[in-house]
Design a protein around this motif. Structure first.
Motif: not given
Length: 210
Positions: A54-58, A65-71, A78-83, A105-107
């Motif tokens: 959500d922070t990416c979207k904002a 964020a859209e592509l991350a949701e797609r794959v 959202n299930a852990g702590t990430f940079t 690419v996303l990962n």
């Protein structure tokens, strides 16, 4: 008798003018309505909006964020702590994904754990969810004061070229990590293979001459 002052149509309602009986000194008072408190400045370009996705979207990284949701990557994030090194929508608009794996690419832009902006340059190579390391160009930071993030330069024992990616233009804290917004897209690259079958020097730390 005290002097009188003619009423001026433009100033009559703005100032209250009173004459002192001592000499010709005049006291000018500002009405309360005319005195405004200075409001603190707010930066509209940085918005903390909950989790990292959500922070990416904002913050101008809706495409990521859209592509991350797609794959299915957003569920992992959202299930852990990430940079997240998130490219802007403008950066993705200029990016040509031909011949590349979108999930890879996303990962490649995602790292486990939280690395604050002030600590990024402490990690020249960081393992990503894609399985290879993303590079932080500390030389660029020292020379230009900007942090460049992307694929490590290859060949010439790692001394030639700059990282392939983008610059961090802002960093935003999230509830489960941090988002570093990039003005470019980084792409994972396979290590170069030397004539003896090993990795070419500069593609992996301590790889030798291949």
């Amino acid at each position: 008798p005290p002097p009188t002052y003619p009423s001026h149509p433009q100033t009559h309602n703005m100032f209250a003018v009173t004459a002192s009986t001592m000499g010709s000194r005049v006291a000018v008072k500002m009405p309360r309505a005319a005195v405004k408190k200075q409001q603190p400045r707010r930066c509209a370009s940085i918005v903390r909006a909950g989790n990292v996705v959500d922070t990416c979207k904002a913050n101008g990284c809706s495409k990521f964020a859209e592509l991350a949701e797609r794959v299915g990557l957003s569920d992992v994030l959202n299930a852990g702590t990430f940079t997240i090194f998130a490219p802007t929508d403008e950066a993705f608009g200029k990016f040509n994904p031909e011949g590349l794996s979108l999930p890879d690419v996303l990962n490649f832009h995602c790292v486990k754990g939280k690395i604050a902006e002030k600590h990024i340059t402490n990690y020249p190579l960081i393992m990503t969810l894609e399985g290879t390391k993303i590079a932080i160009d500390s030389k660029t930071f020292k020379a230009e004061g900007r942090i460049e993030v992307g694929s490590p330069p290859q060949g010439t024992q790692g001394l030639a070229g700059r990282v392939d990616g983008g610059f961090v233009i802002r960093s935003v804290e999230a509830d489960n990590g941090v988002v570093h917004v990039l003005d470019g897209v980084a792409t994972p690259k396979k290590a170069l293979i030397g004539q003896n079958g090993g990795d070419v020097a500069g593609t992996e730390p301590g790889s030798g001459e291949g």
